[in-house]
Motif scaffolding. Structure first.
Motif, PDB file in Angstrom:
ATOM      1  N   PRO A 131       0.822  -1.217   0.000  1.00 49.82           N
ATOM      2  CA  PRO A 131       0.000   0.000   0.000  1.00 49.82           C
ATOM      3  C   PRO A 131       0.855   1.265   0.000  1.00 49.82           C
ATOM      4  N   ALA A 132       0.415   2.246  -0.785  1.00 50.01           N
ATOM      5  CA  ALA A 132       1.152   3.512  -0.896  1.00 50.01           C
ATOM      6  C   ALA A 132       1.302   4.170   0.470  1.00 50.01           C
ATOM      7  N   ALA A 133       0.268   4.024   1.326  1.00 48.24           N
ATOM      8  CA  ALA A 133       0.325   4.642   2.649  1.00 48.24           C
ATOM      9  C   ALA A 133       1.471   4.050   3.477  1.00 48.24           C
ATOM     10  N   ALA A 134       1.677   2.740   3.379  1.00 51.09           N
ATOM     11  CA  ALA A 134       2.762   2.093   4.119  1.00 51.09           C
ATOM     12  C   ALA A 134       4.116   2.593   3.614  1.00 51.09           C
ATOM     13  N   LEU A 135       4.233   2.715   2.301  1.00 57.47           N
ATOM     14  CA  LEU A 135       5.487   3.212   1.725  1.00 57.47           C
ATOM     15  C   LEU A 135       5.762   4.643   2.173  1.00 57.47           C
ATOM     16  N   SER A 136       4.679   5.413   2.294  1.00 59.37           N
ATOM     17  CA  SER A 136       4.846   6.809   2.687  1.00 59.37           C
ATOM     18  C   SER A 136       5.307   6.919   4.142  1.00 59.37           C
TER      19      SER A 136
END
Ligand code: ZN
Length: 254
Positions: A131-136
């Protein structure tokens, strides 16, 4: 004229006159680097489809005359990361990370760790398995560590009590103090957010150590929510900057 070569990630493109572009890169060998790409705007042959946001390139530049910017003479694409640019949410996240680097790093301040971190999260974002949120979360917390702004997640920022020793399951994070505060001290804290014990553990786990392992972490949904809220408040507060791409990201995410 002397020239140099490096691997680079494209952070930003700015129109310069009718024909040229100024390109901001984050490079492996020279840190942040601004160059001029002559005739890149009009010409379809020169650099066509190559100078795209977030792509990884091998570039060659010749040193500019006097104080002029280096001139981009060659660019070969290594990773286009085209899936990022075709998705607005992914583009918004990558734009935020690029703006953080562009705004906070000095020209020629070399940080190979930061180059690898940025390339790694872009690659994972492009592949779409995490998920993009985790990467962020991973990008922001490690970016802060690299820039020397380390949030204190282990002891109370006011009375120094070790947070791990307490029985509490929820902590307050004082944005102004840059760290956690225990329940006793939280009453006097003004700018605070709530972080659960589980979130703090996961943040500590991805803050340092092996990046490839950190990227594979499965955040709980609570940690994703709290972690993003915390970092997206903490990072701009401590950089004392309003980041336009973060405002945009928050708008489209809701
Ligand atoms: Zn305390």
């Amino acid at each position: 004229m002397s020239s140099f070569a490096t691997t680079a990630i494209l952070l930003r493109r700015v129109d310069f006159g009718d024909y040229d572009l100024i390109i901001h890169f984050y490079t492996l060998n020279k840190g942040k680097l601004s160059v001029i790409a002559k005739s890149a705007k009009k010409s379809t042959k020169r650099f066509a489809g190559i100078l795209e946001l977030f792509s990884v390139l091998d570039i060659v530049c010749s040193k500019g005359r006097g104080r002029g910017l280096p001139v981009l003479t060659e660019a070969i694409i290594k990773h286009p990361f085209a899936n990022i640019r075709s998705n607005i949410i992914k583009t918004a996240y990558a734009s935020y990370w690029a703006e953080l680097i562009n705004e906070c790093m000095e020209e020629a301040q070399k940080q190979k760790q930061l180059f690898y971190l940025f390339r790694h999260v872009l690659e994972a974002l492009d592949l779409g398995q995490i998920p993009a949120a985790a990467l962020s979360i991973i990008f922001q917390i490690r970016f802060m560590t690299i820039s020397g702004l380390r949030p204190n997640l282990s002891s109370c920022s006011i009375c120094q009590t070790e947070i791990g020793q307490t029985k509490e399951n929820n902590f307050a994070f004082d944005i102004g103090k840059g760290g956690l505060v225990c329940s006793g001290c939280a009453a006097v804290s003004v700018r605070k957010l709530c972080l659960s014990k589980g979130t703090v553990k996961q943040l500590l786990w991805v803050k340092s150590g092996d990046l490839a392992k950190a990227i594979r972490i499965r955040f709980t949904s609570q940690a994703l929510k709290e972690g993003l809220e915390f970092l997206e408040a903490f990072v701009p507060y401590h950089l004392e900057k309003e980041l336009r791409s973060l405002v945009f990201l928050k708008q489209i995410r809701t």
